[in-house]
Design a protein around this motif. Sequence first.
Motif, PDB file in Angstrom:
ATOM      1  N   PHE A   1       0.742  -1.351  -0.012  1.00  0.00           N
ATOM      2  CA  PHE A   1       0.032   0.085  -0.034  1.00  0.00           C
ATOM      3  C   PHE A   1       1.038   1.350  -0.048  1.00  0.00           C
ATOM      4  CE2 PHE A   1       0.780  -1.025   4.384  1.00  0.00           C
ATOM      5  CZ  PHE A   1       1.032  -0.050   5.034  1.00  0.00           C
ATOM      6  N   SER A   2       0.485   2.423  -0.654  1.00  0.00           N
ATOM      7  CA  SER A   2       0.851   3.661  -0.545  1.00  0.00           C
ATOM      8  C   SER A   2      -0.099   4.727  -0.568  1.00  0.00           C
ATOM      9  CB  SER A   2       2.000   3.753  -1.742  1.00  0.00           C
ATOM     10  OG  SER A   2       2.608   5.162  -1.668  1.00  0.00           O
ATOM     11  N   LYS A   3      -0.315   5.658   0.594  1.00  0.00           N
ATOM     12  CA  LYS A   3      -1.480   6.399   0.701  1.00  0.00           C
ATOM     13  C   LYS A   3      -0.755   7.869   1.315  1.00  0.00           C
ATOM     14  CE  LYS A   3      -4.866   3.595   0.045  1.00  0.00           C
ATOM     15  NZ  LYS A   3      -5.839   3.710  -1.100  1.00  0.00           N
ATOM     16  N   THR A   4      -1.433   8.782   0.685  1.00  0.00           N
ATOM     17  CA  THR A   4      -1.113  10.167   1.228  1.00  0.00           C
ATOM     18  C   THR A   4      -1.997  10.789   2.355  1.00  0.00           C
ATOM     19  OG1 THR A   4      -0.657  10.802  -1.023  1.00  0.00           O
ATOM     20  CG2 THR A   4      -1.355  12.542   0.390  1.00  0.00           C
ATOM     21  N   VAL A   5      -1.633  11.080   3.472  1.00  0.00           N
ATOM     22  CA  VAL A   5      -2.119  11.454   4.479  1.00  0.00           C
ATOM     23  C   VAL A   5      -1.930  12.764   4.927  1.00  0.00           C
ATOM     24  CG1 VAL A   5      -0.383  10.112   5.983  1.00  0.00           C
ATOM     25  CG2 VAL A   5      -2.798  10.528   7.049  1.00  0.00           C
ATOM     26  N   ASP A   6      -2.777  13.544   5.447  1.00  0.00           N
ATOM     27  CA  ASP A   6      -2.521  15.050   5.874  1.00  0.00           C
ATOM     28  C   ASP A   6      -1.991  15.013   7.271  1.00  0.00           C
ATOM     29  OD1 ASP A   6      -3.644  15.861   3.556  1.00  0.00           O
ATOM     30  OD2 ASP A   6      -5.682  15.919   4.279  1.00  0.00           O
ATOM     31  N   LEU A   7      -1.118  15.955   7.589  1.00  0.00           N
ATOM     32  CA  LEU A   7      -0.923  16.000   8.856  1.00  0.00           C
ATOM     33  C   LEU A   7      -1.832  16.977   9.623  1.00  0.00           C
ATOM     34  CD1 LEU A   7       2.884  17.124   8.071  1.00  0.00           C
ATOM     35  CD2 LEU A   7       2.151  14.890   8.811  1.00  0.00           C
ATOM     36  N   GLU A   8      -1.663  16.596  11.095  1.00  0.00           N
ATOM     37  CA  GLU A   8      -2.617  17.225  11.932  1.00  0.00           C
ATOM     38  C   GLU A   8      -1.953  18.331  12.590  1.00  0.00           C
ATOM     39  OE1 GLU A   8      -6.091  17.948  13.097  1.00  0.00           O
ATOM     40  OE2 GLU A   8      -5.970  15.730  13.231  1.00  0.00           O
ATOM     41  N   LEU A   9      -1.904  19.683  11.894  1.00  0.00           N
ATOM     42  CA  LEU A   9      -0.955  20.690  12.073  1.00  0.00           C
ATOM     43  C   LEU A   9      -1.595  21.420  13.347  1.00  0.00           C
ATOM     44  CD1 LEU A   9      -0.409  21.988   8.661  1.00  0.00           C
ATOM     45  CD2 LEU A   9       1.267  20.507  10.114  1.00  0.00           C
ATOM     46  N   PRO A  10      -0.720  21.813  14.493  1.00  0.00           N
ATOM     47  CA  PRO A  10      -1.395  22.540  15.538  1.00  0.00           C
ATOM     48  C   PRO A  10      -2.231  23.917  14.987  1.00  0.00           C
ATOM     49  CG  PRO A  10       0.965  21.702  15.928  1.00  0.00           C
ATOM     50  CD  PRO A  10       0.443  21.630  14.520  1.00  0.00           C
ATOM     51  N   THR A  11      -3.316  24.055  15.539  1.00  0.00           N
ATOM     52  CA  THR A  11      -3.981  25.294  15.203  1.00  0.00           C
ATOM     53  C   THR A  11      -3.752  26.454  16.314  1.00  0.00           C
ATOM     54  OG1 THR A  11      -5.976  24.560  16.807  1.00  0.00           O
ATOM     55  CG2 THR A  11      -6.044  23.875  14.344  1.00  0.00           C
ATOM     56  N   ASP A  12      -2.970  26.221  17.141  1.00  0.00           N
ATOM     57  CA  ASP A  12      -2.689  27.059  18.117  1.00  0.00           C
ATOM     58  C   ASP A  12      -1.281  27.946  17.848  1.00  0.00           C
ATOM     59  OD1 ASP A  12      -1.436  24.888  18.727  1.00  0.00           O
ATOM     60  OD2 ASP A  12      -1.319  25.368  20.887  1.00  0.00           O
ATOM     61  N   LEU A  13      -0.541  27.703  16.910  1.00  0.00           N
ATOM     62  CA  LEU A  13       0.763  28.040  16.516  1.00  0.00           C
ATOM     63  C   LEU A  13       0.310  28.934  15.383  1.00  0.00           C
ATOM     64  CD1 LEU A  13       3.133  25.066  16.823  1.00  0.00           C
ATOM     65  CD2 LEU A  13       2.207  26.599  18.667  1.00  0.00           C
ATOM     66  N   GLU A  14      -0.062  30.387  15.576  1.00  0.00           N
ATOM     67  CA  GLU A  14      -0.412  31.059  14.675  1.00  0.00           C
ATOM     68  C   GLU A  14       0.578  31.594  13.688  1.00  0.00           C
ATOM     69  OE1 GLU A  14      -2.588  34.161  16.519  1.00  0.00           O
ATOM     70  OE2 GLU A  14      -4.518  32.738  17.150  1.00  0.00           O
ATOM     71  N   ASN A  15       1.827  31.737  14.222  1.00  0.00           N
ATOM     72  CA  ASN A  15       2.870  32.330  13.413  1.00  0.00           C
ATOM     73  C   ASN A  15       3.755  31.376  12.869  1.00  0.00           C
ATOM     74  OD1 ASN A  15       1.927  35.088  13.689  1.00  0.00           O
ATOM     75  ND2 ASN A  15       2.458  34.743  15.992  1.00  0.00           N
ATOM     76  N   THR A  16       3.705  29.981  12.970  1.00  0.00           N
ATOM     77  CA  THR A  16       4.465  29.003  12.386  1.00  0.00           C
ATOM     78  C   THR A  16       3.717  28.559  11.098  1.00  0.00           C
ATOM     79  OG1 THR A  16       4.665  28.241  14.528  1.00  0.00           O
ATOM     80  CG2 THR A  16       5.017  26.615  13.085  1.00  0.00           C
ATOM     81  N   THR A  17       5.051  27.985  10.275  1.00  0.00           N
ATOM     82  CA  THR A  17       4.673  27.495   9.176  1.00  0.00           C
ATOM     83  C   THR A  17       5.568  26.285   8.987  1.00  0.00           C
ATOM     84  OG1 THR A  17       6.889  28.835   8.155  1.00  0.00           O
ATOM     85  CG2 THR A  17       4.754  29.992   7.990  1.00  0.00           C
ATOM     86  N   TYR A  18       4.910  25.615   7.925  1.00  0.00           N
ATOM     87  CA  TYR A  18       5.609  24.067   7.741  1.00  0.00           C
ATOM     88  C   TYR A  18       5.834  23.654   6.411  1.00  0.00           C
ATOM     89  CZ  TYR A  18       2.443  24.217  12.057  1.00  0.00           C
ATOM     90  OH  TYR A  18       2.005  24.516  13.345  1.00  0.00           O
ATOM     91  N   SER A  19       6.920  22.938   6.376  1.00  0.00           N
ATOM     92  CA  SER A  19       7.682  22.767   5.078  1.00  0.00           C
ATOM     93  C   SER A  19       6.592  21.760   4.217  1.00  0.00           C
ATOM     94  CB  SER A  19       8.895  21.819   5.214  1.00  0.00           C
ATOM     95  OG  SER A  19       8.786  20.613   5.988  1.00  0.00           O
ATOM     96  N   THR A  20       5.689  21.214   4.753  1.00  0.00           N
ATOM     97  CA  THR A  20       4.548  20.249   4.126  1.00  0.00           C
ATOM     98  C   THR A  20       3.610  19.963   4.882  1.00  0.00           C
ATOM     99  OG1 THR A  20       4.323  18.298   2.770  1.00  0.00           O
ATOM    100  CG2 THR A  20       5.452  18.128   4.765  1.00  0.00           C
ATOM    101  N   ASN A  21       2.310  19.816   4.544  1.00  0.00           N
ATOM    102  CA  ASN A  21       1.214  19.527   5.317  1.00  0.00           C
ATOM    103  C   ASN A  21       0.623  18.091   5.129  1.00  0.00           C
ATOM    104  OD1 ASN A  21       0.138  19.671   2.917  1.00  0.00           O
ATOM    105  ND2 ASN A  21      -1.303  21.526   3.252  1.00  0.00           N
ATOM    106  N   GLN A  22       1.437  17.146   4.480  1.00  0.00           N
ATOM    107  CA  GLN A  22       1.074  15.861   4.112  1.00  0.00           C
ATOM    108  C   GLN A  22       1.946  15.151   3.989  1.00  0.00           C
ATOM    109  OE1 GLN A  22      -0.329  16.032  -0.469  1.00  0.00           O
ATOM    110  NE2 GLN A  22      -1.895  16.477   0.955  1.00  0.00           N
ATOM    111  N   ILE A  23       2.252  13.660   4.222  1.00  0.00           N
ATOM    112  CA  ILE A  23       3.154  12.750   3.792  1.00  0.00           C
ATOM    113  C   ILE A  23       2.713  11.485   3.045  1.00  0.00           C
ATOM    114  CG2 ILE A  23       4.360  13.506   6.078  1.00  0.00           C
ATOM    115  CD1 ILE A  23       3.561  10.761   7.163  1.00  0.00           C
ATOM    116  N   ARG A  24       3.331  10.729   2.864  1.00  0.00           N
ATOM    117  CA  ARG A  24       3.138   9.527   2.234  1.00  0.00           C
ATOM    118  C   ARG A  24       3.558   8.266   3.256  1.00  0.00           C
ATOM    119  NH1 ARG A  24       0.990   9.255  -2.549  1.00  0.00           N
ATOM    120  NH2 ARG A  24       0.673   7.007  -2.535  1.00  0.00           N
ATOM    121  N   VAL A  25       2.426   7.195   3.250  1.00  0.00           N
ATOM    122  CA  VAL A  25       2.641   6.151   4.340  1.00  0.00           C
ATOM    123  C   VAL A  25       2.692   4.910   3.376  1.00  0.00           C
ATOM    124  CG1 VAL A  25       1.634   4.743   6.162  1.00  0.00           C
ATOM    125  CG2 VAL A  25       1.301   7.406   5.924  1.00  0.00           C
ATOM    126  N   GLU A  26       3.598   4.091   3.357  1.00  0.00           N
ATOM    127  CA  GLU A  26       4.174   2.885   2.591  1.00  0.00           C
ATOM    128  C   GLU A  26       4.488   1.584   3.259  1.00  0.00           C
ATOM    129  OE1 GLU A  26       5.915   4.485  -1.649  1.00  0.00           O
ATOM    130  OE2 GLU A  26       6.827   5.516   0.288  1.00  0.00           O
TER     131      GLU A  26
END
Length: 318
Positions: free
Chosen positions: A196-221
């Motif tokens: 299997f190989s699936k794309t899944v979204d990350l559960e990004l914290p909602t309280d870190l208002e000024n933080t950015t992330y290099s990606t918002n999803q990954i692959r699970v294989e």
Amino acid sequence: MINIIKNVLQKRKVKLFLIFLLGSSLAWFISNLAEQYTNEATFDLHYHSSPDSLLLKKVSKKNIRVRLKASGYQLLVFGFKNKVVNVDLSALRERGRKYYMSPMDYRGQIENELSKYIEILDMDRDTMFFSFQRLVKKKVGVASMVNIDLDQHYLLDKDVKLTPDSITVIGPEIELADLEFIPTKNMTLTKLTGDFSKTVDLELPTDLENTTYSTNQIRVEGEVFKFSERILTVPINVINVPEGVVVRTFPETAEVLCRDRLVNLKKLKENDFEVSADYALFDENDDNILNLEITKKMESINVVRLKEDKVEFILMKQ
């Protein structure tokens, strides 16, 4: 009949008069639009492209008053537009710990935002000052919240692979201080019988208002295969036995259950495994029972476990 004809002619004259009046008014209006005028306006300032390591917190100026010169037509069109201009902060000047932009710098940027037919006659001449919060970069691991439900007689080959298994976050130090990992959203893959190989979204914290992330999803294989079983009989090795004493277990061997591909199971030998019982851990309240543990095994085999993890024993003096 004659009166009716007179009324019709009078109405036509009125209509012709109104048409000529409208036409002459329109011609006058268009003629005046070609004339040059001056007008005052207020621009809301939108700042963007802050330096990578800084977060904009406060600015000394949120809008700016300007006096413009343009044709009536340009000013008419301009009047219906949203008066917002963008100011690029990538070329800020720095003095000590203060950041600023001179009137000459931001005037040039505002002029570039306007039509080439609109001229700025005058504008505020205040130096803009900016307050920033310093940002830090941090690498955090990804925690999989994906539940793998395999069909009967199927195994997962090694661990699930996450791509990427960590991400980079950028934000104020106070926001990132306690951030150790980012979980994926919950997902269940049921009755799997193949890879299997699936794309899944990350559960990004909602309280870190000024933080950015290099990606918002990954692959699970993962790789899934149908397994076979093999049981090997391995001698039990009792360790940490006091001097002058012999420990004899009943039985003297343990059965080790292995699950993997048949081709791998065929290569196994009894001496690939070791089963031990630690006499030093014996509790007198356990009715002469020792716990068993696999202390040597083939790491390449997916599942290795004891069929029984306890054994009875007796002590004999030498």
